[in-house]
Design an enzyme around this catalytic site. Structure first.
Site, PDB file in Angstrom:
ATOM      1  N   SER A  70      24.523  82.178  87.516  1.00 18.57           N
ATOM      2  CA  SER A  70      25.157  81.586  86.342  1.00 18.57           C
ATOM      3  C   SER A  70      25.944  82.633  85.567  1.00 18.57           C
ATOM      4  O   SER A  70      25.625  83.826  85.583  1.00 18.57           O
ATOM      5  CB  SER A  70      24.100  80.966  85.431  1.00 18.57           C
ATOM      6  OG  SER A  70      23.306  80.046  86.146  1.00 18.57           O
TER       7      SER A  70
HETATM    8  N1  SAH Z   1      19.819  80.956  87.210  1.00 21.57           N
HETATM    9  C1  SAH Z   1      20.144  80.996  88.612  1.00 21.57           C
HETATM   10  C2  SAH Z   1      20.984  79.800  88.958  1.00 21.57           C
HETATM   11  C3  SAH Z   1      21.205  79.609  90.409  1.00 21.57           C
HETATM   12  S1  SAH Z   1      22.190  78.197  90.796  1.00 21.57           S
HETATM   13  C4  SAH Z   1      20.918  82.265  88.865  1.00 21.57           C
HETATM   14  O1  SAH Z   1      21.530  82.771  87.922  1.00 21.57           O
HETATM   15  O2  SAH Z   1      20.924  82.748  90.001  1.00 21.57           O
HETATM   16  C5  SAH Z   1      20.993  76.917  90.727  1.00 21.57           C
HETATM   17  C6  SAH Z   1      19.886  76.968  91.740  1.00 21.57           C
HETATM   18  O3  SAH Z   1      19.199  75.713  91.653  1.00 21.57           O
HETATM   19  C7  SAH Z   1      20.310  77.137  93.196  1.00 21.57           C
HETATM   20  O4  SAH Z   1      19.684  78.265  93.722  1.00 21.57           O
HETATM   21  C8  SAH Z   1      19.811  75.845  93.858  1.00 21.57           C
HETATM   22  O5  SAH Z   1      19.342  76.042  95.179  1.00 21.57           O
HETATM   23  C9  SAH Z   1      18.699  75.422  92.940  1.00 21.57           C
HETATM   24  N2  SAH Z   1      18.334  74.005  92.977  1.00 21.57           N
HETATM   25  C10 SAH Z   1      19.135  72.912  93.027  1.00 21.57           C
HETATM   26  N3  SAH Z   1      18.400  71.783  93.028  1.00 21.57           N
HETATM   27  C11 SAH Z   1      17.089  72.181  93.001  1.00 21.57           C
HETATM   28  C12 SAH Z   1      15.848  71.479  93.003  1.00 21.57           C
HETATM   29  N4  SAH Z   1      15.770  70.154  93.054  1.00 21.57           N
HETATM   30  N5  SAH Z   1      14.715  72.223  92.958  1.00 21.57           N
HETATM   31  C13 SAH Z   1      14.752  73.571  92.910  1.00 21.57           C
HETATM   32  N6  SAH Z   1      15.881  74.281  92.907  1.00 21.57           N
HETATM   33  C14 SAH Z   1      17.032  73.594  92.950  1.00 21.57           C
END
Ligand code: SAH
Length: 219
Positions: A70
């Site tokens: 993010s």
């Molecule tokens: N705060 C994190 C955001 C990563 S993007 C960072 O800065 O790296 C969002 C993440 O949510 C992704 O890794 C994706 O795989 C995960 N995601 C999407 N749907 C999900 C779900 N139902 N359960 C768990 N993780 C999920």
């Protein structure tokens, strides 16, 4: 706060990080506890080395598997909102990704329960948190849409992926007085805050945002 090996040089140096903090202040982030951690947590170790020169730009960056780390402003904003009423003792995080937001929460002293549906992302995040000696985090490889019932209810819940609607299971795992912060919507997404007060869920839509989708099942 962190070992000298994470201090960074050139485009990952202290000066570069201070510039990012200045930019976040200009964009309205006010909580000093959050700004201090944005300055201290080495964001460059959460991205591929080839992208580390961009780690302190205020932008999302690819982390593989079609996912992104993010944007710092978003992390700061969500963290600020999450801790505004009172510092939560426990947080359920949906979407560990590379673990950057997880690290910010853990460094605030919060006990973090972090769920991710893509195993290699979670394994890499786990290792980074270990390297940073942030041990107050538990990880679960699962569809976060079900929350983490055995560990709840949680003082706060944060998700970094956007569902069409907030899954009922997440609201059920919010403790009385608790706060949930997450994007909601598909094509058009809104950063949303839900407070659980006096047996009622009070939702407020804040600003339009752009997150990866909340996907069901595991990969
Ligand atoms: N705060 C994190 C955001 C990563 S993007 C960072 O800065 O790296 C969002 C993440 O949510 C992704 O890794 C994706 O795989 C995960 N995601 C999407 N749907 C999900 C779900 N139902 N359960 C768990 N993780 C999920």
């Amino acid at each position: 706060m962190f070992d000298a090996q994470f201090a960074g040089v050139g485009m990952t140096s202290q000066r570069t990080r201070e510039r990012l903090v200045k930019r976040l202040r200009e964009k309205g982030i006010q909580d000093e506890r959050v700004l201090t951690l944005i300055e201290q947590v080495p964001r460059h170790i959460f991205v591929d080395e080839a992208l580390s020169h961009q780690a302190y730009d205020d932008t999302a960056l690819p982390i593989g598997y079609g996912q992104t780390i993010s944007q710092p402003w978003v992390v700061a904003r969500m963290t600020e909102l999450l801790i505004a009423p009172k510092m939560p003792q426990t947080v359920l995080e949906i979407g560990t990704g590379c673990g950057y937001q997880t690290a910010i929460l853990a460094a605030l002293g919060i006990k973090v329960f972090s769920v991710e549906r893509i195993k290699p992302l979670q394994d890499a995040a786990k290792q980074r948190l270990r390297d940073l000696k942030l041990h107050n985090v538990q990880f679960k490889y699962a569809d976060g849409g079900f929350g983490w019932p055995s560990q709840g209810p949680f003082d706060a819940i944060l998700a970094a992926c956007s569902p069409a609607e907030i899954p009922a299971e997440l609201l059920e795992q919010l403790a009385p007085g608790g706060r949930l912060v997450m994007p909601v919507g598909e094509e058009e997404q809104w950063l949303t805050v839900v407070d659980y007060q006096d047996n009622e869920f009070v939702a407020e839509r804040l600003e339009p945002v752009k997150f990866v989708p909340f996907q069901r099942g595991v990969e």
